[in-house]
Structure formats: C-alpha cells, structure tokens
Motif scaffolding. Structure first.
Motif, PDB file in Angstrom:
ATOM      1  N   LEU A  58      30.016  32.128  40.700  1.00  0.00           N
ATOM      2  CA  LEU A  58      29.546  32.016  39.322  1.00  0.00           C
ATOM      3  C   LEU A  58      30.325  30.962  38.547  1.00  0.00           C
ATOM      4  CD1 LEU A  58      28.670  35.604  38.057  1.00  0.00           C
ATOM      5  CD2 LEU A  58      27.166  33.615  38.155  1.00  0.00           C
ATOM      6  N   ARG A  59      31.576  30.743  38.923  1.00  0.00           N
ATOM      7  CA  ARG A  59      32.322  29.656  38.294  1.00  0.00           C
ATOM      8  C   ARG A  59      31.699  28.302  38.645  1.00  0.00           C
ATOM      9  NH1 ARG A  59      36.500  28.936  35.576  1.00  0.00           N
ATOM     10  NH2 ARG A  59      36.900  26.946  36.632  1.00  0.00           N
ATOM     11  N   ILE A  60      31.215  28.174  39.865  1.00  0.00           N
ATOM     12  CA  ILE A  60      30.599  26.898  40.267  1.00  0.00           C
ATOM     13  C   ILE A  60      29.381  26.611  39.398  1.00  0.00           C
ATOM     14  CG2 ILE A  60      29.442  25.655  42.120  1.00  0.00           C
ATOM     15  CD1 ILE A  60      31.142  27.239  44.112  1.00  0.00           C
ATOM     16  N   THR A  61      28.462  27.550  39.343  1.00  0.00           N
ATOM     17  CA  THR A  61      27.214  27.307  38.620  1.00  0.00           C
ATOM     18  C   THR A  61      27.431  27.239  37.113  1.00  0.00           C
ATOM     19  OG1 THR A  61      26.739  29.691  38.676  1.00  0.00           O
ATOM     20  CG2 THR A  61      25.760  28.319  40.411  1.00  0.00           C
ATOM     21  N   SER A  62      28.282  28.095  36.558  1.00  0.00           N
ATOM     22  CA  SER A  62      28.459  28.113  35.105  1.00  0.00           C
ATOM     23  C   SER A  62      29.211  26.892  34.595  1.00  0.00           C
ATOM     24  CB  SER A  62      29.187  29.395  34.670  1.00  0.00           C
ATOM     25  OG  SER A  62      30.507  29.416  35.193  1.00  0.00           O
ATOM     26  N   GLN A  63      30.119  26.354  35.411  1.00  0.00           N
ATOM     27  CA  GLN A  63      30.939  25.240  34.940  1.00  0.00           C
ATOM     28  C   GLN A  63      30.337  23.871  35.239  1.00  0.00           C
ATOM     29  OE1 GLN A  63      33.527  26.098  32.924  1.00  0.00           O
ATOM     30  NE2 GLN A  63      32.663  28.114  33.350  1.00  0.00           N
ATOM     31  N   ILE A  64      29.562  23.735  36.326  1.00  0.00           N
ATOM     32  CA  ILE A  64      29.021  22.401  36.631  1.00  0.00           C
ATOM     33  C   ILE A  64      27.503  22.326  36.635  1.00  0.00           C
ATOM     34  CG2 ILE A  64      31.074  21.922  38.033  1.00  0.00           C
ATOM     35  CD1 ILE A  64      29.158  21.853  40.466  1.00  0.00           C
ATOM     36  N   GLY A  65      26.811  23.459  36.566  1.00  0.00           N
ATOM     37  CA  GLY A  65      25.350  23.438  36.610  1.00  0.00           C
ATOM     38  C   GLY A  65      24.748  22.523  35.552  1.00  0.00           C
ATOM     39  N   ASP A  66      23.843  21.633  35.966  1.00  0.00           N
ATOM     40  CA  ASP A  66      23.134  20.706  35.088  1.00  0.00           C
ATOM     41  C   ASP A  66      24.079  19.854  34.233  1.00  0.00           C
ATOM     42  OD1 ASP A  66      20.737  19.511  34.357  1.00  0.00           O
ATOM     43  OD2 ASP A  66      20.568  20.719  32.536  1.00  0.00           O
ATOM     44  N   SER A  67      25.209  19.503  34.787  1.00  0.00           N
ATOM     45  CA  SER A  67      26.167  18.607  34.134  1.00  0.00           C
ATOM     46  C   SER A  67      26.071  17.225  34.777  1.00  0.00           C
ATOM     47  CB  SER A  67      27.590  19.150  34.297  1.00  0.00           C
ATOM     48  OG  SER A  67      27.974  19.060  35.671  1.00  0.00           O
ATOM     49  N   PRO A  68      26.690  16.196  34.183  1.00  0.00           N
ATOM     50  CA  PRO A  68      26.715  14.881  34.846  1.00  0.00           C
ATOM     51  C   PRO A  68      27.334  14.927  36.232  1.00  0.00           C
ATOM     52  CG  PRO A  68      27.292  14.635  32.538  1.00  0.00           C
ATOM     53  CD  PRO A  68      27.223  16.110  32.805  1.00  0.00           C
ATOM     54  N   ALA A 101      22.959  48.311  43.118  1.00  0.00           N
ATOM     55  CA  ALA A 101      24.277  47.719  43.308  1.00  0.00           C
ATOM     56  C   ALA A 101      24.244  46.208  43.520  1.00  0.00           C
ATOM     57  CB  ALA A 101      24.961  48.379  44.501  1.00  0.00           C
ATOM     58  N   LEU A 102      23.065  45.638  43.746  1.00  0.00           N
ATOM     59  CA  LEU A 102      22.963  44.232  44.107  1.00  0.00           C
ATOM     60  C   LEU A 102      22.923  43.351  42.861  1.00  0.00           C
ATOM     61  CD1 LEU A 102      22.617  42.548  46.728  1.00  0.00           C
ATOM     62  CD2 LEU A 102      20.167  42.556  46.257  1.00  0.00           C
ATOM     63  N   ALA A 103      23.694  42.261  42.873  1.00  0.00           N
ATOM     64  CA  ALA A 103      23.705  41.317  41.755  1.00  0.00           C
ATOM     65  C   ALA A 103      23.363  39.925  42.271  1.00  0.00           C
ATOM     66  CB  ALA A 103      25.072  41.306  41.070  1.00  0.00           C
ATOM     67  N   MET A 104      22.408  39.268  41.613  1.00  0.00           N
ATOM     68  CA  MET A 104      21.981  37.931  42.007  1.00  0.00           C
ATOM     69  C   MET A 104      21.892  37.044  40.772  1.00  0.00           C
ATOM     70  SD  MET A 104      19.118  38.998  44.846  1.00  0.00           S
ATOM     71  CE  MET A 104      18.977  37.344  45.522  1.00  0.00           C
ATOM     72  N   ALA A 105      21.958  35.723  41.002  1.00  0.00           N
ATOM     73  CA  ALA A 105      21.929  34.772  39.895  1.00  0.00           C
ATOM     74  C   ALA A 105      21.403  33.436  40.410  1.00  0.00           C
ATOM     75  CB  ALA A 105      23.331  34.601  39.308  1.00  0.00           C
ATOM     76  N   PRO A 106      20.980  32.535  39.513  1.00  0.00           N
ATOM     77  CA  PRO A 106      20.550  31.203  39.952  1.00  0.00           C
ATOM     78  C   PRO A 106      21.711  30.425  40.569  1.00  0.00           C
ATOM     79  CG  PRO A 106      19.777  31.668  37.729  1.00  0.00           C
ATOM     80  CD  PRO A 106      20.767  32.739  38.066  1.00  0.00           C
ATOM     81  N   GLY A 107      21.421  29.709  41.681  1.00  0.00           N
ATOM     82  CA  GLY A 107      22.425  28.877  42.331  1.00  0.00           C
ATOM     83  C   GLY A 107      22.225  27.409  42.005  1.00  0.00           C
ATOM     84  N   LEU A 108      22.841  26.533  42.804  1.00  0.00           N
ATOM     85  CA  LEU A 108      22.768  25.095  42.552  1.00  0.00           C
ATOM     86  C   LEU A 108      21.440  24.486  42.997  1.00  0.00           C
ATOM     87  CD1 LEU A 108      26.359  23.982  43.608  1.00  0.00           C
ATOM     88  CD2 LEU A 108      25.485  24.319  41.280  1.00  0.00           C
ATOM     89  N   GLY A 109      20.752  25.140  43.929  1.00  0.00           N
ATOM     90  CA  GLY A 109      19.419  24.689  44.301  1.00  0.00           C
ATOM     91  C   GLY A 109      19.354  23.604  45.352  1.00  0.00           C
ATOM     92  N   PHE A 110      20.431  23.399  46.118  1.00  0.00           N
ATOM     93  CA  PHE A 110      20.359  22.424  47.207  1.00  0.00           C
ATOM     94  C   PHE A 110      19.458  22.919  48.341  1.00  0.00           C
ATOM     95  CE2 PHE A 110      24.522  21.054  45.397  1.00  0.00           C
ATOM     96  CZ  PHE A 110      24.168  19.748  45.112  1.00  0.00           C
TER      97      PHE A 110
END
Length: 276
Positions: free
Chosen positions: A102-112, A155-164
């Motif tokens: 979640l740190r990956i997607t929240s900090q760099i998602g859709d950034s330059p 119990a399962l948690a999912m979220a949007p990823g980077l989409g590669f």
C-alpha cells in the motif's frame, strides 16, 4: 493498458537467494547490464530503506551492475521531484523491494515517477519486484488476509495495484505462509482474474504480457476461476468460510511456461495446448 507493452516483468515471491546461486537477481542484473548498466532501486515499500538499499546495492554490484540509483520516497510529494524522475528515466531496469504494497501505490501511484516507469515498460524496459513489490504489479492487489487457515470471506483485503499486469492477482511467500485460502478468496471476488501464488526464491518472468516463465527453486500456483460453478460470496452472506466449486489449479516448476492468452501451462518441449 490498451496496448501490449514491449517490456518485461520479473515478479518474485520474496526470499530470493542473495548469497549462493542468486539466479533470480542474476536475471535482473543481466537485463541492466545489457542496456546501460544502470538499475533504479525503489525502496518506497520498506520502513528500513537504508538497510535494504545497502543490501541490494551490494548484491547488484557483485553481479556486475555498474550504477544503482536508489529511489527512496518517504512522502508522496517526493514522487514529483525531478531528481527522482531523472533516476527512473536513466534506468531501463527498475526493482521494487519488499515491505508494504500500500505504500507503493499510495506514494507513487499516478505520479511523474510512476508515469516514467510505465513509459519505460511500454518501450521495452524491465520492471521487477519482490514480495510487496510483486503484489503491487497487478491491477488488483492483495493487501491482507490470514494464511494457514481456510479463507473467511470477511478477512480478505484488496486494493488497486500499479496495473502492470491485468487480469491477475499475485500473492507471494505462497507455500511458506499457507496462502492458498486467501488466493482462492481473491479469485472468487472476480473469476476473470487468474490467481498466481509464488513461492519464496521463485519468480515469474512475463514477456510482452503474453506468457510467463517460472524460474527459481520453488513453485508457482495458478488458480483459474473461469469455470467456477458456485461461490458462496455475496452481499447477503458477507461472513463465514468461503465455498467455491470447480476452480482449476496448475502447479508450475522451473522453466515451465504459462500461456496467458489461452490460460494454459506447458513445459519446454511440450507443444502448447490450444483452446477452442
């Protein structure tokens, strides 16, 4: 993505060998050396960036990578800095360490920084990631859920990823942490997505989004829910043990290949099995 990228992905189940054979990291290093000898090491996921960067820098230097640029983003605004963008632009191989996806997607998602990564991949570059860095590769990523037990729906948690990677959900440390239940839960939420579980010291190498090849000492497990005939997952029954019938399971070892278009595995020397 609307068009297939020219590049590759190296998606690692975590715990890759850094001392003896190093076959997986050798594959990453080989691709960096083939181009300009540069690799961008992205430590955004970890809470120990200095220690992790030092460890991987040492290994990649031993493997002949000339220049390792560490891209450590602690806050989202740093993903907009030109200094970090330039580190990505100069590298044709990008490696995500483990930690918290979640740190990956929240900090760099859709950034330059991320947009440069996407461009590099579309132009033929390699994006690699281990553990959390692997889980973040897909459009939808697993971010939580217990292993070592039958999967409870709630119990399962999912979220949007980077989409590669599209139409796939990835889980790492697979056999080591008993994660079959939670991957089944992920597939049940959308059977269009293949569930791909990757053991430690094991990776899949995805070329042109058409197929992947297994490398490393463990196995890769592919759960295909396209033929599911029944699932207990529904808004009416959001709790309890998940029931799911007619899931197809493939287990792949080193050098086995999975054809993503036909959703079929095969081994070297075995002809592809085409579906109607």
């Amino acid at each position: 993505m609307s068009r297939k990228p020219k590049g590759s992905l190296i998606i690692i189940g975590g715990g890759e060998d850094k001392e003896r054979g190093k076959s997986i990291l050798e594959e990453v290093a080989r691709r960096a050396k083939k181009r300009n000898g540069r690799l961008a090491l992205v430590t955004v996921a970890t809470q120990q960036p200095e220690e992790v960067a030092e460890e991987y820098t040492k290994v990649f230097k031993e493997l002949g990578v000339r220049t390792i640029d560490v891209v450590d983003i602690r806050a989202r605004e740093e993903a907009f800095l030109d200094s970090n963008v330039q580190k990505i632009i100069k590298s044709f191989v990008i490696f995500f360490t483990g930690g918290d996806q979640l740190r990956i997607t929240s900090q760099i998602g859709d950034s330059p920084v991320f947009r440069c990564m996407r461009d590099i991949h579309e132009q033929g570059g390699t994006i690699a990631g281990t553990s959390a860095g692997a889980a973040a590769m897909s459009e939808t990523m697993l971010v939580g859920g217990p292993g070592d037990q039958s999967n409870e729906i709630s119990a399962l948690a999912m979220a949007p990823g980077l989409g590669f990677m599209s139409d796939m959900v990835i889980d790492s440390h697979f056999a080591q942490r008993g994660r079959i239940g939670r991957l089944l839960g992920a597939v049940s939420q959308n059977p269009r997505n293949l569930g791909v579980g990757i053991d430690e010291d094991t990776a899949i190498i995805v070329d042109h989004a058409e197929s992947f090849r297994v490398t490393g000492s463990g196995a890769v497990y592919v759960l295909d829910g396209a033929g599911v005939s029944y699932s207990s997952l529904s808004e009416e029954y959001p709790e309890g043990i998940l029931s799911i019938f007619d899931v197809k399971l493939h287990v792949l070892g080193e050098d086995d290949i999975f054809d993503l278009g036909n959703r079929r595995p095969y081994s070297p020397g075995q002809p592809k099995v085409r579906t109607a």
